[in-house]
Design a protein around this motif. Structure first.
Motif, PDB file in Angstrom:
ATOM      1  N   VAL A 125       1.095  -1.094  -0.075  1.00  0.00           N
ATOM      2  CA  VAL A 125      -0.133   0.088  -0.021  1.00  0.00           C
ATOM      3  C   VAL A 125       0.666   1.822   0.148  1.00  0.00           C
ATOM      4  O   VAL A 125       0.399   1.997  -1.028  1.00  0.00           O
ATOM      5  N   VAL A 126       1.873   1.197   0.718  1.00  0.00           N
ATOM      6  CA  VAL A 126       2.598   2.881   0.761  1.00  0.00           C
ATOM      7  C   VAL A 126       3.396   2.282  -0.538  1.00  0.00           C
ATOM      8  O   VAL A 126       3.319   3.840  -0.605  1.00  0.00           O
ATOM      9  N   ALA A 127       4.171   0.860  -0.677  1.00  0.00           N
ATOM     10  CA  ALA A 127       4.350   1.329  -2.300  1.00  0.00           C
ATOM     11  C   ALA A 127       3.756   2.489  -3.672  1.00  0.00           C
ATOM     12  O   ALA A 127       4.267   2.918  -4.491  1.00  0.00           O
ATOM     13  N   ALA A 128       2.437   1.859  -3.431  1.00  0.00           N
ATOM     14  CA  ALA A 128       1.203   1.794  -4.545  1.00  0.00           C
ATOM     15  C   ALA A 128       1.735   4.084  -4.145  1.00  0.00           C
ATOM     16  O   ALA A 128       1.210   4.348  -5.370  1.00  0.00           O
ATOM     17  N   ALA A 129       1.154   4.208  -3.342  1.00  0.00           N
ATOM     18  CA  ALA A 129       0.715   5.451  -2.755  1.00  0.00           C
ATOM     19  C   ALA A 129       2.668   6.746  -3.440  1.00  0.00           C
ATOM     20  O   ALA A 129       2.299   7.365  -3.845  1.00  0.00           O
ATOM     21  N   VAL A 130       3.581   5.838  -2.819  1.00  0.00           N
ATOM     22  CA  VAL A 130       4.502   6.438  -2.954  1.00  0.00           C
ATOM     23  C   VAL A 130       4.416   6.314  -4.411  1.00  0.00           C
ATOM     24  O   VAL A 130       5.103   7.900  -5.434  1.00  0.00           O
ATOM     25  N   ALA A 131       4.334   5.729  -5.204  1.00  0.00           N
ATOM     26  CA  ALA A 131       4.833   5.740  -6.673  1.00  0.00           C
ATOM     27  C   ALA A 131       3.737   6.731  -7.240  1.00  0.00           C
ATOM     28  O   ALA A 131       4.346   7.227  -9.065  1.00  0.00           O
ATOM     29  N   GLY A 132       2.624   6.551  -7.064  1.00  0.00           N
ATOM     30  CA  GLY A 132       1.312   7.637  -7.883  1.00  0.00           C
ATOM     31  C   GLY A 132       2.098   9.066  -7.142  1.00  0.00           C
ATOM     32  O   GLY A 132       1.704   9.870  -8.201  1.00  0.00           O
ATOM     33  N   LEU A 133       2.636   8.999  -6.098  1.00  0.00           N
ATOM     34  CA  LEU A 133       3.814  10.275  -6.016  1.00  0.00           C
ATOM     35  C   LEU A 133       4.499  10.856  -6.877  1.00  0.00           C
ATOM     36  O   LEU A 133       4.949  11.809  -7.323  1.00  0.00           O
ATOM     37  N   VAL A 134       5.586  10.071  -6.943  1.00  0.00           N
ATOM     38  CA  VAL A 134       6.482  10.318  -8.062  1.00  0.00           C
ATOM     39  C   VAL A 134       6.227  10.138  -9.832  1.00  0.00           C
ATOM     40  O   VAL A 134       6.164  11.131 -10.320  1.00  0.00           O
ATOM     41  N   GLY A 135       5.074   9.253  -9.990  1.00  0.00           N
ATOM     42  CA  GLY A 135       4.593   9.484 -10.942  1.00  0.00           C
ATOM     43  C   GLY A 135       3.815  10.951 -11.259  1.00  0.00           C
ATOM     44  O   GLY A 135       4.226  11.501 -12.471  1.00  0.00           O
ATOM     45  N   TYR A 136       2.971  11.552 -10.588  1.00  0.00           N
ATOM     46  CA  TYR A 136       2.384  12.888 -10.573  1.00  0.00           C
ATOM     47  C   TYR A 136       3.639  13.681 -10.489  1.00  0.00           C
ATOM     48  O   TYR A 136       3.318  14.765 -11.577  1.00  0.00           O
ATOM     49  N   ALA A 137       4.443  13.228 -10.394  1.00  0.00           N
ATOM     50  CA  ALA A 137       5.617  14.592 -10.170  1.00  0.00           C
ATOM     51  C   ALA A 137       6.421  14.904 -11.618  1.00  0.00           C
ATOM     52  O   ALA A 137       6.767  16.110 -11.496  1.00  0.00           O
ATOM     53  N   GLN A 138       6.408  13.338 -11.849  1.00  0.00           N
ATOM     54  CA  GLN A 138       7.474  13.608 -13.018  1.00  0.00           C
ATOM     55  C   GLN A 138       6.428  14.122 -14.355  1.00  0.00           C
ATOM     56  O   GLN A 138       6.765  14.348 -15.302  1.00  0.00           O
ATOM     57  N   SER A 139       4.687  14.082 -14.002  1.00  0.00           N
ATOM     58  CA  SER A 139       3.898  14.124 -14.964  1.00  0.00           C
ATOM     59  C   SER A 139       4.121  15.767 -14.999  1.00  0.00           C
ATOM     60  O   SER A 139       4.524  16.860 -16.338  1.00  0.00           O
ATOM     61  N   ASP A 140       3.787  16.302 -13.298  1.00  0.00           N
ATOM     62  CA  ASP A 140       4.416  17.735 -13.831  1.00  0.00           C
ATOM     63  C   ASP A 140       4.922  18.292 -13.710  1.00  0.00           C
ATOM     64  O   ASP A 140       5.088  19.533 -14.661  1.00  0.00           O
ATOM     65  N   ARG A 141       6.774  18.190 -13.981  1.00  0.00           N
ATOM     66  CA  ARG A 141       7.635  18.543 -13.691  1.00  0.00           C
ATOM     67  C   ARG A 141       7.355  18.040 -15.693  1.00  0.00           C
ATOM     68  O   ARG A 141       8.132  19.600 -16.118  1.00  0.00           O
ATOM     69  N   ALA A 142       7.601  17.182 -16.210  1.00  0.00           N
ATOM     70  CA  ALA A 142       7.033  17.010 -17.793  1.00  0.00           C
ATOM     71  C   ALA A 142       5.993  18.532 -18.590  1.00  0.00           C
ATOM     72  O   ALA A 142       6.544  19.047 -19.492  1.00  0.00           O
ATOM     73  N   GLY A 143       5.159  18.794 -17.907  1.00  0.00           N
ATOM     74  CA  GLY A 143       4.589  19.715 -18.406  1.00  0.00           C
ATOM     75  C   GLY A 143       4.792  20.948 -17.983  1.00  0.00           C
ATOM     76  O   GLY A 143       4.987  22.030 -18.869  1.00  0.00           O
ATOM     77  N   GLY A 144       5.732  20.798 -16.722  1.00  0.00           N
ATOM     78  CA  GLY A 144       6.524  22.207 -16.845  1.00  0.00           C
ATOM     79  C   GLY A 144       7.014  22.261 -18.105  1.00  0.00           C
ATOM     80  O   GLY A 144       7.901  23.844 -17.770  1.00  0.00           O
ATOM     81  N   ALA A 145       7.445  21.890 -18.417  1.00  0.00           N
ATOM     82  CA  ALA A 145       8.397  21.539 -19.675  1.00  0.00           C
ATOM     83  C   ALA A 145       8.143  22.131 -20.253  1.00  0.00           C
ATOM     84  O   ALA A 145       9.561  22.965 -21.237  1.00  0.00           O
ATOM     85  N   VAL A 146       7.455  21.819 -20.980  1.00  0.00           N
ATOM     86  CA  VAL A 146       7.232  22.151 -22.289  1.00  0.00           C
ATOM     87  C   VAL A 146       6.719  23.723 -21.964  1.00  0.00           C
ATOM     88  O   VAL A 146       5.552  24.403 -21.236  1.00  0.00           O
ATOM     89  N   LEU A 147       8.000  24.495 -22.924  1.00  0.00           N
ATOM     90  CA  LEU A 147       7.283  26.091 -22.978  1.00  0.00           C
ATOM     91  C   LEU A 147       6.379  26.952 -23.862  1.00  0.00           C
ATOM     92  O   LEU A 147       7.121  26.080 -25.340  1.00  0.00           O
ATOM     93  N   PRO A 148       5.286  27.247 -23.598  1.00  0.00           N
ATOM     94  CA  PRO A 148       4.894  27.986 -24.941  1.00  0.00           C
ATOM     95  C   PRO A 148       6.339  28.854 -25.882  1.00  0.00           C
ATOM     96  O   PRO A 148       6.901  29.364 -25.017  1.00  0.00           O
ATOM     97  N   PRO A 149       5.688  28.944 -27.200  1.00  0.00           N
ATOM     98  CA  PRO A 149       7.203  30.376 -28.079  1.00  0.00           C
ATOM     99  C   PRO A 149       6.774  31.795 -26.647  1.00  0.00           C
ATOM    100  O   PRO A 149       5.917  31.405 -25.910  1.00  0.00           O
ATOM    101  N   PHE A 150       8.399  32.461 -27.271  1.00  0.00           N
ATOM    102  CA  PHE A 150       7.786  33.466 -26.477  1.00  0.00           C
ATOM    103  C   PHE A 150       6.875  34.113 -26.932  1.00  0.00           C
ATOM    104  O   PHE A 150       7.135  34.301 -28.546  1.00  0.00           O
TER     105      PHE A 150
END
Length: 320
Positions: A125-150
Protein backbone atom coordinates in the motif's frame (compact mmCIF):
# COMPACT_ATOMS: atom_id res chain seq x y z
CA UNK A 1 -41.25 -35.14 21.32
CA UNK A 2 -38.13 -33.13 21.57
CA UNK A 3 -37.48 -30.84 18.66
CA UNK A 4 -33.75 -30.66 17.98
CA UNK A 5 -32.37 -27.22 18.19
CA UNK A 6 -30.91 -25.86 14.97
CA UNK A 7 -27.39 -24.45 15.12
CA UNK A 8 -27.17 -20.90 13.77
CA UNK A 9 -25.93 -20.54 10.23
CA UNK A 10 -22.15 -20.20 10.12
CA UNK A 11 -20.90 -16.92 8.61
CA UNK A 12 -19.23 -17.11 5.25
CA UNK A 13 -15.53 -17.93 5.35
CA UNK A 14 -14.56 -14.57 3.84
CA UNK A 15 -16.51 -12.65 6.50
CA UNK A 16 -14.91 -14.77 9.20
CA UNK A 17 -11.42 -14.04 7.84
CA UNK A 18 -12.19 -10.35 7.62
CA UNK A 19 -13.48 -10.30 11.17
CA UNK A 20 -10.36 -12.05 12.43
CA UNK A 21 -8.16 -9.52 10.59
CA UNK A 22 -9.84 -6.49 12.13
CA UNK A 23 -10.03 -7.91 15.65
CA UNK A 24 -6.75 -9.83 15.74
CA UNK A 25 -3.09 -8.96 15.44
CA UNK A 26 -3.14 -8.94 11.63
CA UNK A 27 -4.40 -5.34 11.51
CA UNK A 28 -1.64 -4.11 13.81
CA UNK A 29 0.98 -5.98 11.78
CA UNK A 30 -0.40 -4.33 8.63
CA UNK A 31 -0.36 -0.87 10.23
CA UNK A 32 3.09 -1.37 11.71
CA UNK A 33 4.57 -2.40 8.37
CA UNK A 34 2.84 0.48 6.57
CA UNK A 35 4.09 2.93 9.20
CA UNK A 36 7.67 1.67 8.86
CA UNK A 37 7.59 1.99 5.07
CA UNK A 38 5.97 5.43 5.17
CA UNK A 39 8.39 6.81 7.77
CA UNK A 40 11.33 5.53 5.71
CA UNK A 41 9.93 7.36 2.69
CA UNK A 42 9.53 10.59 4.68
CA UNK A 43 13.10 10.39 5.98
CA UNK A 44 14.28 10.06 2.37
CA UNK A 45 12.37 13.21 1.40
CA UNK A 46 13.84 15.11 4.38
CA UNK A 47 17.47 14.03 4.20
CA UNK A 48 17.74 12.70 0.66
CA UNK A 49 19.79 14.29 -2.13
CA UNK A 50 18.49 17.49 -3.75
CA UNK A 51 20.94 17.68 -6.62
CA UNK A 52 20.45 16.83 -10.26
CA UNK A 53 18.65 13.72 -11.45
CA UNK A 54 15.18 12.28 -11.01
CA UNK A 55 15.57 11.54 -7.28
CA UNK A 56 17.00 14.97 -6.48
CA UNK A 57 14.23 16.68 -8.43
CA UNK A 58 11.54 14.68 -6.64
CA UNK A 59 13.02 15.40 -3.19
CA UNK A 60 13.19 19.14 -3.95
CA UNK A 61 9.59 19.17 -5.19
CA UNK A 62 8.33 17.18 -2.19
CA UNK A 63 10.08 19.54 0.22
CA UNK A 64 8.37 22.49 -1.43
CA UNK A 65 4.94 20.78 -1.49
CA UNK A 66 4.87 19.41 2.05
CA UNK A 67 7.60 21.04 4.12
CA UNK A 68 7.36 24.65 2.86
CA UNK A 69 10.86 24.21 1.48
CA UNK A 70 12.75 27.20 0.09
CA UNK A 71 14.90 26.12 -2.90
CA UNK A 72 16.98 29.30 -2.57
CA UNK A 73 18.23 28.50 0.92
CA UNK A 74 17.51 24.79 1.27
CA UNK A 75 15.52 25.55 4.43
CA UNK A 76 12.31 23.82 5.48
CA UNK A 77 9.59 24.38 8.05
CA UNK A 78 10.46 21.89 10.78
CA UNK A 79 6.97 22.29 12.20
CA UNK A 80 5.61 20.94 8.90
CA UNK A 81 8.22 18.15 8.95
CA UNK A 82 7.20 17.16 12.50
CA UNK A 83 3.52 17.03 11.58
CA UNK A 84 4.22 14.81 8.57
CA UNK A 85 6.31 12.43 10.69
CA UNK A 86 3.95 12.26 13.68
CA UNK A 87 0.55 11.93 11.97
CA UNK A 88 0.94 8.27 10.90
CA UNK A 89 2.50 7.41 14.27
CA UNK A 90 -0.61 8.74 16.01
CA UNK A 91 -2.87 6.58 13.83
CA UNK A 92 -0.93 3.45 14.82
CA UNK A 93 -0.90 4.47 18.50
CA UNK A 94 -4.69 4.93 18.48
CA UNK A 95 -5.10 1.51 16.91
CA UNK A 96 -2.78 0.07 19.53
CA UNK A 97 -4.88 1.57 22.34
CA UNK A 98 -8.11 0.24 20.88
CA UNK A 99 -6.61 -3.23 20.45
CA UNK A 100 -4.30 -3.09 23.47
CA UNK A 101 -4.96 -6.73 24.41
CA UNK A 102 -3.75 -7.78 20.99
CA UNK A 103 -0.62 -5.63 21.18
CA UNK A 104 0.79 -7.96 23.83
CA UNK A 105 0.75 -10.79 21.31
CA UNK A 106 3.03 -8.87 18.94
CA UNK A 107 5.99 -9.66 21.20
CA UNK A 108 6.09 -13.11 19.65
CA UNK A 109 8.22 -13.39 16.46
CA UNK A 110 6.20 -16.41 15.48
CA UNK A 111 3.07 -14.25 15.30
CA UNK A 112 4.77 -11.86 12.88
CA UNK A 113 5.74 -14.82 10.73
CA UNK A 114 2.12 -16.01 10.67
CA UNK A 115 1.05 -12.57 9.43
CA UNK A 116 3.67 -11.97 6.77
CA UNK A 117 0.95 -11.40 4.21
CA UNK A 118 -0.49 -8.58 6.31
CA UNK A 119 2.97 -6.99 6.63
CA UNK A 120 3.55 -7.35 2.89
CA UNK A 121 0.15 -5.79 2.18
CA UNK A 122 1.08 -2.77 4.34
CA UNK A 123 4.31 -2.28 2.43
CA UNK A 124 2.53 -2.70 -0.91
CA UNK A 125 0.00 0.00 0.00
CA UNK A 126 2.82 2.42 0.88
CA UNK A 127 4.73 1.51 -2.28
CA UNK A 128 1.63 2.17 -4.39
CA UNK A 129 1.10 5.56 -2.74
CA UNK A 130 4.75 6.53 -3.27
CA UNK A 131 4.59 5.40 -6.89
CA UNK A 132 1.53 7.59 -7.38
CA UNK A 133 3.36 10.61 -5.92
CA UNK A 134 6.43 9.99 -8.08
CA UNK A 135 4.25 9.59 -11.17
CA UNK A 136 2.40 12.83 -10.42
CA UNK A 137 5.70 14.67 -9.85
CA UNK A 138 7.13 13.42 -13.14
CA UNK A 139 3.97 14.38 -15.00
CA UNK A 140 3.98 17.84 -13.42
CA UNK A 141 7.67 18.35 -14.20
CA UNK A 142 7.19 17.18 -17.79
CA UNK A 143 4.25 19.55 -18.21
CA UNK A 144 6.31 22.42 -16.81
CA UNK A 145 9.11 21.68 -19.25
CA UNK A 146 6.81 22.36 -22.21
CA UNK A 147 7.35 26.06 -22.74
CA UNK A 148 5.04 28.07 -25.00
CA UNK A 149 6.73 30.11 -27.73
CA UNK A 150 8.29 33.40 -26.60
CA UNK A 151 5.41 35.93 -26.61
CA UNK A 152 7.67 38.81 -27.67
CA UNK A 153 5.97 42.18 -27.79
CA UNK A 154 2.85 40.84 -26.10
CA UNK A 155 4.62 40.70 -22.73
CA UNK A 156 6.88 43.69 -23.27
CA UNK A 157 6.60 46.59 -20.87
CA UNK A 158 8.05 50.10 -20.90
CA UNK A 159 9.00 50.85 -17.33
CA UNK A 160 11.26 53.71 -16.39
CA UNK A 161 14.57 52.87 -14.73
CA UNK A 162 15.33 54.92 -11.59
CA UNK A 163 18.35 57.15 -12.11
CA UNK A 164 20.33 56.62 -8.91
CA UNK A 165 24.03 57.28 -8.34
CA UNK A 166 25.97 54.02 -7.98
CA UNK A 167 29.57 52.86 -7.60
CA UNK A 168 30.94 49.86 -9.53
CA UNK A 169 33.52 47.28 -8.48
CA UNK A 170 36.37 49.53 -9.65
CA UNK A 171 35.19 52.34 -7.37
CA UNK A 172 33.99 54.36 -10.37
CA UNK A 173 30.77 56.41 -10.18
CA UNK A 174 28.10 54.87 -12.38
CA UNK A 175 24.45 55.25 -13.36
CA UNK A 176 22.29 52.91 -15.38
CA UNK A 177 21.58 55.86 -17.65
CA UNK A 178 25.26 55.74 -18.67
CA UNK A 179 24.46 52.63 -20.73
CA UNK A 180 21.64 54.18 -22.71
CA UNK A 181 21.91 52.98 -26.32
CA UNK A 182 23.03 49.51 -25.14
CA UNK A 183 20.95 46.53 -24.10
CA UNK A 184 21.42 45.88 -20.37
CA UNK A 185 20.76 42.73 -18.36
CA UNK A 186 20.25 43.59 -14.68
CA UNK A 187 20.19 41.10 -11.83
CA UNK A 188 20.81 41.11 -8.07
CA UNK A 189 23.39 39.16 -6.02
CA UNK A 190 25.54 39.44 -2.93
CA UNK A 191 29.04 38.10 -2.36
CA UNK A 192 28.44 35.85 0.68
CA UNK A 193 25.38 34.16 -0.85
CA UNK A 194 25.84 30.40 -1.15
CA UNK A 195 22.37 29.36 -2.33
CA UNK A 196 20.68 31.12 -5.24
CA UNK A 197 23.44 33.57 -6.25
CA UNK A 198 25.78 30.87 -7.59
CA UNK A 199 22.89 29.83 -9.85
CA UNK A 200 22.44 33.44 -10.96
CA UNK A 201 26.13 33.72 -11.86
CA UNK A 202 26.00 30.36 -13.61
CA UNK A 203 23.07 31.55 -15.70
CA UNK A 204 24.86 34.81 -16.55
CA UNK A 205 27.94 32.94 -17.77
CA UNK A 206 25.78 30.55 -19.79
CA UNK A 207 23.83 33.37 -21.44
CA UNK A 208 26.99 35.31 -22.34
CA UNK A 209 28.67 32.17 -23.62
CA UNK A 210 25.75 31.33 -25.92
CA UNK A 211 25.46 34.76 -27.54
CA UNK A 212 27.16 35.28 -30.90
CA UNK A 213 30.09 37.70 -30.66
CA UNK A 214 28.29 40.39 -32.68
CA UNK A 215 25.30 40.34 -30.32
CA UNK A 216 27.39 40.10 -27.16
CA UNK A 217 29.22 43.30 -28.09
CA UNK A 218 25.98 45.24 -27.64
CA UNK A 219 25.16 43.81 -24.21
CA UNK A 220 26.16 44.97 -20.75
CA UNK A 221 25.42 43.10 -17.50
CA UNK A 222 24.83 44.92 -14.22
CA UNK A 223 24.59 43.09 -10.90
CA UNK A 224 23.01 45.08 -8.08
CA UNK A 225 24.34 44.44 -4.58
CA UNK A 226 21.62 42.97 -2.38
CA UNK A 227 23.72 43.54 0.73
CA UNK A 228 24.55 47.26 0.45
CA UNK A 229 25.61 47.78 4.07
CA UNK A 230 28.54 45.38 3.80
CA UNK A 231 29.72 45.17 0.20
CA UNK A 232 32.67 47.39 -0.69
CA UNK A 233 34.20 47.92 -4.14
CA UNK A 234 37.04 45.56 -3.16
CA UNK A 235 34.62 42.77 -2.21
CA UNK A 236 32.61 43.23 -5.40
CA UNK A 237 35.75 43.27 -7.57
CA UNK A 238 37.01 40.06 -5.98
CA UNK A 239 33.63 38.41 -6.48
CA UNK A 240 33.42 39.45 -10.14
CA UNK A 241 36.90 38.09 -10.76
CA UNK A 242 36.12 34.81 -9.01
CA UNK A 243 33.06 34.38 -11.26
CA UNK A 244 35.09 35.04 -14.41
CA UNK A 245 33.05 38.11 -15.37
CA UNK A 246 35.16 40.91 -16.78
CA UNK A 247 34.82 44.69 -16.44
CA UNK A 248 33.37 46.71 -18.20
CA UNK A 249 31.05 44.14 -19.82
CA UNK A 250 30.04 43.17 -16.28
CA UNK A 251 29.53 45.75 -13.57
CA UNK A 252 28.85 44.85 -9.95
CA UNK A 253 27.40 47.98 -8.32
CA UNK A 254 26.37 49.33 -4.97
CA UNK A 255 24.76 52.60 -3.95
CA UNK A 256 26.67 55.56 -2.60
CA UNK A 257 24.59 55.09 0.55
CA UNK A 258 22.92 51.85 1.74
CA UNK A 259 19.49 53.48 2.14
CA UNK A 260 19.59 54.75 -1.47
CA UNK A 261 20.52 51.29 -2.69
CA UNK A 262 17.68 49.71 -0.76
CA UNK A 263 15.29 52.22 -2.33
CA UNK A 264 16.59 51.29 -5.79
CA UNK A 265 16.18 47.57 -5.09
CA UNK A 266 12.64 48.16 -3.85
CA UNK A 267 11.69 50.25 -6.89
CA UNK A 268 12.97 47.48 -9.20
CA UNK A 269 11.09 44.87 -7.10
CA UNK A 270 14.15 43.00 -5.87
CA UNK A 271 12.59 41.98 -2.58
CA UNK A 272 15.21 41.23 0.10
CA UNK A 273 14.55 40.00 3.64
CA UNK A 274 17.08 38.83 6.21
CA UNK A 275 16.40 35.65 8.18
CA UNK A 276 16.86 36.77 11.82
CA UNK A 277 18.08 33.31 12.87
CA UNK A 278 20.58 32.50 10.12
CA UNK A 279 21.37 35.94 8.70
CA UNK A 280 20.72 34.59 5.20
CA UNK A 281 19.20 37.08 2.75
CA UNK A 282 16.11 35.71 1.05
CA UNK A 283 15.70 37.53 -2.23
CA UNK A 284 13.98 37.55 -5.59
CA UNK A 285 16.02 36.00 -8.41
CA UNK A 286 15.21 38.44 -11.18
CA UNK A 287 16.63 39.26 -14.58
CA UNK A 288 15.55 42.62 -16.00
CA UNK A 289 16.17 43.38 -19.66
CA UNK A 290 16.58 47.09 -20.44
CA UNK A 291 16.23 48.16 -24.06
CA UNK A 292 18.33 50.72 -25.94
CA UNK A 293 15.89 53.47 -24.95
CA UNK A 294 16.72 52.89 -21.31
CA UNK A 295 13.40 51.26 -20.34
CA UNK A 296 12.72 47.91 -18.70
CA UNK A 297 11.29 45.72 -21.47
CA UNK A 298 11.13 42.22 -19.95
CA UNK A 299 11.32 40.59 -16.51
CA UNK A 300 12.33 36.96 -16.02
CA UNK A 301 13.32 34.69 -13.13
CA UNK A 302 15.44 31.59 -12.58
CA UNK A 303 12.38 29.46 -13.22
CA UNK A 304 13.30 26.84 -15.86
CA UNK A 305 10.30 28.02 -17.87
CA UNK A 306 11.81 31.51 -18.08
CA UNK A 307 15.37 30.62 -19.03
CA UNK A 308 14.63 30.07 -22.71
CA UNK A 309 12.59 33.28 -22.80
CA UNK A 310 15.51 35.18 -21.22
CA UNK A 311 17.73 34.24 -24.15
CA UNK A 312 15.06 35.00 -26.73
CA UNK A 313 14.23 38.29 -25.06
CA UNK A 314 17.87 39.34 -25.20
CA UNK A 315 18.19 38.50 -28.89
CA UNK A 316 14.90 40.32 -29.53
CA UNK A 317 16.29 43.53 -28.00
CA UNK A 318 19.82 43.18 -29.39
CA UNK A 319 18.59 42.84 -32.96
CA UNK A 320 16.06 45.66 -32.95
Amino acid sequence: MLIPAHAPDAPPAAASAGSRFFTGPGLLVFLGAALTGYEAFLLLTIFGPTGEGALGGFVRDFQQWCYQGDPRTGGMSWAAVSIMLLEPVMVVLVAGVLWRDTVVQLRSPALWLRHLRAAAAGLVVVAAAVAGLVGYAQSDRAGGAVLPPFPGERIRVQLAVPDKPLVDQKGTPFRLADLRGQVVLVTGVYASCSTACPEVFKELRAVLGELPAADRAGLHVVALSLNPEYETAEIMDAMAGAQGLAFPEFRYVNGERPDEMRDLLKSLQFSVTRDPETGVLNHANLFLLIDREGRIAFRFTLDPRHRAWLREGLLHLLRE
